[in-house]
Design a protein around this motif. Structure first.
Motif, PDB file in Angstrom:
ATOM      1  N   SER A 287     -10.419  -5.496   1.802  1.00 12.53           N
ATOM      2  CA  SER A 287     -10.187  -5.817   0.390  1.00 12.53           C
ATOM      3  C   SER A 287      -9.458  -4.652  -0.286  1.00 12.53           C
ATOM      4  O   SER A 287      -8.474  -4.840  -1.009  1.00 12.53           O
ATOM      5  CB  SER A 287     -11.546  -6.081  -0.286  1.00 12.53           C
ATOM      6  N   LEU A 288      -9.903  -3.441  -0.010  1.00 12.97           N
ATOM      7  CA  LEU A 288      -9.272  -2.251  -0.600  1.00 12.97           C
ATOM      8  C   LEU A 288      -7.819  -2.116  -0.119  1.00 12.97           C
ATOM      9  O   LEU A 288      -6.900  -1.938  -0.922  1.00 12.97           O
ATOM     10  CB  LEU A 288     -10.070  -1.000  -0.211  1.00 12.97           C
ATOM     11  N   LEU A 289      -7.635  -2.200   1.194  1.00 12.85           N
ATOM     12  CA  LEU A 289      -6.289  -1.980   1.750  1.00 12.85           C
ATOM     13  C   LEU A 289      -5.306  -3.042   1.273  1.00 12.85           C
ATOM     14  O   LEU A 289      -4.150  -2.742   0.962  1.00 12.85           O
ATOM     15  CB  LEU A 289      -6.331  -1.990   3.284  1.00 12.85           C
ATOM     16  N   GLU A 290      -5.774  -4.291   1.227  1.00 10.53           N
ATOM     17  CA  GLU A 290      -4.846  -5.375   0.903  1.00 10.53           C
ATOM     18  C   GLU A 290      -4.602  -5.512  -0.597  1.00 10.53           C
ATOM     19  O   GLU A 290      -3.536  -5.963  -1.007  1.00 10.53           O
ATOM     20  CB  GLU A 290      -5.349  -6.698   1.494  1.00 10.53           C
ATOM     21  N   GLN A 291      -5.587  -5.115  -1.399  1.00 10.67           N
ATOM     22  CA  GLN A 291      -5.460  -5.371  -2.838  1.00 10.67           C
ATOM     23  C   GLN A 291      -5.010  -4.175  -3.650  1.00 10.67           C
ATOM     24  O   GLN A 291      -4.613  -4.329  -4.783  1.00 10.67           O
ATOM     25  CB  GLN A 291      -6.799  -5.858  -3.388  1.00 10.67           C
ATOM     26  N   LYS A 292      -5.119  -2.981  -3.076  1.00 13.54           N
ATOM     27  CA  LYS A 292      -4.654  -1.804  -3.831  1.00 13.54           C
ATOM     28  C   LYS A 292      -3.299  -1.381  -3.275  1.00 13.54           C
ATOM     29  O   LYS A 292      -3.205  -0.616  -2.307  1.00 13.54           O
ATOM     30  CB  LYS A 292      -5.664  -0.659  -3.731  1.00 13.54           C
ATOM     31  N   GLU A 293      -2.277  -1.916  -3.920  1.00 15.26           N
ATOM     32  CA  GLU A 293      -0.929  -1.773  -3.362  1.00 15.26           C
ATOM     33  C   GLU A 293      -0.427  -0.341  -3.347  1.00 15.26           C
ATOM     34  O   GLU A 293       0.425   0.013  -2.540  1.00 15.26           O
ATOM     35  CB  GLU A 293       0.052  -2.676  -4.119  1.00 15.26           C
ATOM     36  N   ASP A 294      -0.956   0.515  -4.268  1.00 19.88           N
ATOM     37  CA  ASP A 294      -0.445   1.890  -4.315  1.00 19.88           C
ATOM     38  C   ASP A 294      -1.343   2.887  -3.577  1.00 19.88           C
ATOM     39  O   ASP A 294      -1.258   4.090  -3.794  1.00 19.88           O
ATOM     40  CB  ASP A 294      -0.262   2.333  -5.774  1.00 19.88           C
TER      41      ASP A 294
END
Ligand code: COA
Length: 390
Positions: A287-294
């Motif tokens: 969830s973190l890797l895919e949703q936090k684009e920066d």
């Protein structure tokens, strides 16, 4: 040599129940489930999905021909396995068409199983740098209708390829772990539903976290400033936040803001799936890797794994250059958006529908299930699996 996560796949059933509707049906205020527990939607597995099919579907989306040839170790972490003897991994090995020169096992320690599998995989790759290991964390969380744990059910699987020179995250060597014999959550072999002392379990989760965090800090000179985010095993999304809050005062205002904001992003998928036990921590990472684009390559991510009974571990990984290119964001966005909502009575009917345990046969209609790999029935006490792509 860097060793770590080369690929991550995920699968969850195509059905879900809205927690607001479940709350109304259970006569509790919806905010208790959506804020107090922190869950929005709960995945509902149809009878055509079990931990084997969920894991196989999660792995199917990430493996290419080279992986299928090079994977020589399959480790299946689960606490809702389907057989006391045969490993669920052997079914997955067959359904995916992996090379037969492989070891395949199932490991168990409640929600900690997939973490144990990853650490074992690391050792295997250190000895065999050209190999790849398929780690699966797959579960169906069942507490029962009208129980206090009901709002923390869910279903899904995460599949990870562990290799040398990983494309997504290199796992660091320092890690802190802890075991204590406690009865906070367990499932005797005669029961298909878990027993849980919810309050005690929450306390122990936090106590284990503080002990492994302290032990980790003693082993390293790292503190909150060194972490871009900390991901947690999430039986429900409020749980990880409670643990994070216990250490936030160790950092600056900036650390607090960064870690709290990133925690929220890391809990998003879990909020919409529910508890998937062994896969839960890795769903949070996804969830973190895919949703936090920066989120920048080079960032250190902390990972807290907890398996009731209990074993806890705190370990870390460093995001690798261009890691985003190796994620499957589009597939997962589609997986979430194409789900179908079921009503509470429909969910209850699905929940009560289980496979026969008296040796009788049952054929299931797999056409209604959009997943590629399904359970098509049971015959002579043997589950019948189908890969629709073959
Ligand atoms: N608005 C906002 N919050 C509300 C609310 C409302 N209207 N009503 C209740 N809440 C809050 C409560 O204050 C509580 O928050 P807190 O934990 O911060 O104190 C939270 O909602 C849950 O309420 P509680 O009364 O404790 O719920 P419960 O007795 O029904 O049990 C669990 C909740 C989580 C303990 C239970 O679902 C459970 O046992 N789940 C399984 C736990 C588990 O998976 N353990 C495995 C190992 S990690």
């Amino acid at each position: 040599m860097k060793i770590g996560i080369d690929k991550i796949g995920f699968h969850t059933p195509h059905l879900y129940v809205d927690m607001n509707n479940l709350a109304v049906a259970r006569n509790v205020e919806p905010e208790k489930f959506t804020i107090g527990i922190g869950q929005e939607k709960m995945a509902v597995p149809p009878i055509t999905q079990d931990p084997v099919t969920l894991a196989a579907n999660a792995a199917l989306e990430i493996l290419d021909e080279e992986d299928k040839e090079k994977i020589d170790f399959v480790i299946f972490g689960t606490e809702s396995g389907i057989d006391h003897s045969k490993s669920a991994g052997v079914y997955v090995h067959h359904l995916l068409g992996l090379d037969s020169h492989a070891r395949t096992i199932e490991v168990k320690q409640a929600c900690y199983g997939a973490t144990a599998a990853i650490q074992m995989a690391k050792g295997h790759i250190a000895l065999n740098p050209k190999s790849r290991v398929l780690v699966l964390g797959s579960d169906i969380a069942r507490y029962g209708l009208n129980t206090s744990g009901e709002a923390t059910q869910g279903a899904g699987a995460v599949a990870l390829v562990i290799s040398a020179d990983p494309k997504i995250m290199a796992l660091e060597d320092q890690s802190a772990y802890l075991t204590a014999d406690i009865m906070d959550f367990w499932r005797p072999i005669y029961s298909d539903k878990a027993f849980v002392d919810g309050k005690f379990s929450n306390e122990q989760y936090i106590l284990f976290f503080s002990k492994v965090w302290e032990a980790y800090k003693e082993k390293t000179d790292h503190g909150l400033k060194d972490f871009e985010a900390i991901c947690y095993h999430l039986p429900y999304t409020k749980m990880g936040m409670k643990a994070l809050k216990t250490i936030l005062d160790e950092g600056t205002e900036e650390d607090k803001e960064r870690l709290s904001a990133n925690y929220k992003i890391s809990a998003d998928y879990n909020r919409n799936v529910g508890n998937i036990y062994t896969g839960s921590l890795y769903l949070s990472l996804l969830s973190l890797l895919e949703q936090k684009e920066d989120l920048e390559a080079g960032s250190r991510i902390g990972l807290y794994s907890y398996g009731s009974g209990a074993v806890g571990e705190f370990f870390t990984g460093i995001l690798q250059p261009h890691y985003r290119e190796y994620l499957h964001v589009e597939q997962h966005t589609k997986l979430f958006s194409s789900r179908t909502e079921v009503t509470v009575p429909e969910y209850e009917e699905i929940f009560e529908k289980t496979l026969p345990i008296d040796g009788s046969s049952l054929e299931l209609d797999i056409e209604k299930d959009p997943a590629n790999i399904c359970l098509a029935g049971i015959k002579d006490n043997m589950r019948q699996y189908v890969n629709k792509l073959r």
